[in-house]
Design a protein around this motif. Sequence first.
Motif, PDB file in Angstrom:
ATOM      1  N   LEU A   1       0.827  -1.267   0.020  1.00  0.00           N
ATOM      2  CA  LEU A   1       0.011   0.110  -0.123  1.00  0.00           C
ATOM      3  C   LEU A   1       0.683   1.093  -0.082  1.00  0.00           C
ATOM      4  O   LEU A   1       0.216   2.361  -0.013  1.00  0.00           O
ATOM      5  CB  LEU A   1      -1.077  -0.091   1.200  1.00  0.00           C
ATOM      6  CG  LEU A   1      -2.027  -1.051   1.192  1.00  0.00           C
ATOM      7  CD1 LEU A   1      -2.633  -1.040   2.720  1.00  0.00           C
ATOM      8  CD2 LEU A   1      -3.005  -0.674   0.072  1.00  0.00           C
ATOM      9  N   GLY A   2       2.370   1.091   0.225  1.00  0.00           N
ATOM     10  CA  GLY A   2       3.183   2.192   0.178  1.00  0.00           C
ATOM     11  C   GLY A   2       2.919   2.948   1.403  1.00  0.00           C
ATOM     12  O   GLY A   2       3.637   4.012   1.524  1.00  0.00           O
ATOM     13  N   GLU A   3       2.363   2.333   2.486  1.00  0.00           N
ATOM     14  CA  GLU A   3       2.599   3.106   3.838  1.00  0.00           C
ATOM     15  C   GLU A   3       3.775   2.853   4.655  1.00  0.00           C
ATOM     16  O   GLU A   3       4.121   3.572   5.408  1.00  0.00           O
ATOM     17  CB  GLU A   3       1.329   2.626   4.607  1.00  0.00           C
ATOM     18  CG  GLU A   3      -0.230   2.888   3.988  1.00  0.00           C
ATOM     19  CD  GLU A   3      -0.031   4.543   4.084  1.00  0.00           C
ATOM     20  OE1 GLU A   3       0.424   4.966   4.766  1.00  0.00           O
ATOM     21  OE2 GLU A   3      -1.012   4.846   3.261  1.00  0.00           O
TER      22      GLU A   3
ATOM     23  N   LEU B   1      -6.758   4.249   3.121  1.00  0.00           N
ATOM     24  CA  LEU B   1      -7.061   4.792   1.769  1.00  0.00           C
ATOM     25  C   LEU B   1      -7.216   6.335   1.846  1.00  0.00           C
ATOM     26  O   LEU B   1      -6.962   6.958   0.948  1.00  0.00           O
ATOM     27  CB  LEU B   1      -8.080   4.120   1.041  1.00  0.00           C
ATOM     28  CG  LEU B   1      -7.704   2.623   0.835  1.00  0.00           C
ATOM     29  CD1 LEU B   1      -8.931   1.773  -0.029  1.00  0.00           C
ATOM     30  CD2 LEU B   1      -6.417   2.393  -0.073  1.00  0.00           C
TER      31      LEU B   1
ATOM     32  N   GLY C   1      -3.777   7.581   4.689  1.00  0.00           N
ATOM     33  CA  GLY C   1      -2.617   7.000   4.570  1.00  0.00           C
ATOM     34  C   GLY C   1      -1.815   8.151   3.835  1.00  0.00           C
ATOM     35  O   GLY C   1      -2.154   9.044   3.106  1.00  0.00           O
ATOM     36  N   ARG C   2      -0.467   7.654   3.694  1.00  0.00           N
ATOM     37  CA  ARG C   2       0.182   8.837   3.094  1.00  0.00           C
ATOM     38  C   ARG C   2       0.124   8.658   1.726  1.00  0.00           C
ATOM     39  O   ARG C   2       0.443   9.700   0.994  1.00  0.00           O
ATOM     40  CB  ARG C   2       1.980   8.729   3.465  1.00  0.00           C
ATOM     41  CG  ARG C   2       2.383   7.337   3.034  1.00  0.00           C
ATOM     42  CD  ARG C   2       3.851   7.466   3.493  1.00  0.00           C
ATOM     43  NE  ARG C   2       4.483   6.287   3.026  1.00  0.00           N
ATOM     44  CZ  ARG C   2       5.877   6.072   3.210  1.00  0.00           C
ATOM     45  NH1 ARG C   2       6.544   6.744   3.788  1.00  0.00           N
ATOM     46  NH2 ARG C   2       6.491   5.055   2.766  1.00  0.00           N
ATOM     47  N   ARG C   3      -0.499   7.905   1.068  1.00  0.00           N
ATOM     48  CA  ARG C   3      -0.906   7.997  -0.366  1.00  0.00           C
ATOM     49  C   ARG C   3      -2.388   8.155  -0.355  1.00  0.00           C
ATOM     50  O   ARG C   3      -2.800   7.827  -1.628  1.00  0.00           O
ATOM     51  CB  ARG C   3      -0.297   6.486  -1.199  1.00  0.00           C
ATOM     52  CG  ARG C   3       0.950   6.390  -1.016  1.00  0.00           C
ATOM     53  CD  ARG C   3       1.522   5.097  -2.128  1.00  0.00           C
ATOM     54  NE  ARG C   3       2.817   5.533  -2.414  1.00  0.00           N
ATOM     55  CZ  ARG C   3       3.289   4.647  -3.130  1.00  0.00           C
ATOM     56  NH1 ARG C   3       2.772   3.402  -3.507  1.00  0.00           N
ATOM     57  NH2 ARG C   3       4.600   4.592  -3.265  1.00  0.00           N
ATOM     58  N   GLY C   4      -2.872   8.276   0.612  1.00  0.00           N
ATOM     59  CA  GLY C   4      -4.405   8.625   0.840  1.00  0.00           C
ATOM     60  C   GLY C   4      -4.904   9.696   0.056  1.00  0.00           C
ATOM     61  O   GLY C   4      -4.148  10.506  -0.151  1.00  0.00           O
TER      62      GLY C   4
END
Lengths: 238, 256
Positions: free
Chosen positions: A171-173, B98, B101-104
């Motif tokens: 998820l890239g977290e 989602l 998050g840092r890409r959320g």
Amino acid sequence: MRRSLGTLAAVASLAACGGADRPTVDVLAASSYTDVAESLEALIERELGVDVRFSFGSSGSFLEQLRQGAPASVVITADAATMERIESAGLVDPSSAIATNRLVIVTADTAAGRMIEALTDLASTDGIVVLCASSAPCGAASDELLRRAGLDVSPASREPNVRATLTKVLLGEADAALVYRTDALAHGGLRSIPADGEVVVTGRAAAAEGDARGAAIVALLAGPDAAEILRDAGFEAP
Amino acid sequence: MYALAAVPAILLGAPLLALLWRLPWTDLTDALTSEAATSALGLSLVTSVIATGLCVVFGLPLAWALAVGRGMPTRVVRAFCLLPIVLPPVVGGVALLLAFGRRGLVGQWFDGAGVQLPFTTAGVVLAQAFVALPFFVLSVEAALRQLDEEFAEVAQVHGASPFRAFTAVTLPSIGPAIAAGAVLAWARALGEFGATVTFAGSLQGRTQTLPLAVYDLLERDPADAVVLSALLVVIAVAVLVALRDRWFSIFRSAEP
């Protein structure tokens, strides 16, 4: 009262009627065997004419599950230490080694993730590193690997099992994680780096005490046909 | 009838009795004073109290808006507010990732500003507030709806601003519902597992709350896990005892 129990039994029998006359065998497997299970299931069903039902979890939870009477004919643990505990509790017949696995570093496609090239980078990175919990075999192996390398890594999280650990990177977290080689291979897009160090975990399978059908499955899993399937998935011969 | 009634009573009661029965009384203090237990207990208390505070501060205006709102938009917003109650918490955790998050969806802006939520104690608070908020909003909204609107209207006729009418007239009369909602929200936040482990991860001292510690201990030291579980049961029972009048009075006062 009796009537409601009858209804319950009818519902249960409806739910169980998957494989017609073929007996259903339950296999409790470590989550690192999730991706290879489908092929193993096909092999077992073809060779032994049974209906196999896999369920996955953290190996660390199996001892308690079996102690509480989880209906499993076969147990597959990710490492030998976990199987030893189950064996010494007298819950299964003697086990067989079926495959070995090793740890790799997986990195996310992030600035910090791309910077990571070797195990030592996990200790110095500014990025987010996640590891499996020490109670899970992958976590115990990670601890051992880092201890032998003399590295002090501060993980952002100790995830309950290897799949959860991998997910955080997918998820890239998280920027990087230590997971099994097989998990990295199952996700082709993921960048993985060998975590040199001789920490190898040996997956073992055992049949429930006196379970003949289970014993046949364990023999099959330790045999050459299964070895080929396991090798294709990235496991190595024990 | 009594036989039928016994089935759910056993279903609900047996697990709790079994927990007490398996309690290792001699190791009780050891288990409760272990580092994993004390840091999890401390973290759980701090995060759940902050999450409850956020629920009260932001839940109150939301409950008010839902109580006075009419029509489709209000119903849609209320449905969203109810969702975390029926959603599996793990799904809530994935949704939080989602979003925050840092890409959320929202989180990428936070990340740009150097604010990180996943894997942080703030992330634990967020996950807890997400699952606990509906309990607070629902109980306060119910109280607001049953309130006689005339009181606030009279206050406004006599020159009070709507805000003043709300704080001086409405707020005191829904005090018990606010208290009950806050305690329920706090209990839900304290017991939160799925959204927390998915969104905030599990690290002793930072994100490993009491329920996460129970899960981790179950694989290492089941006896200690039983002790911590029993502790959560004791807290839950204390909450119910404290609420026995207040919570049920909300439903009772619904009757004409």
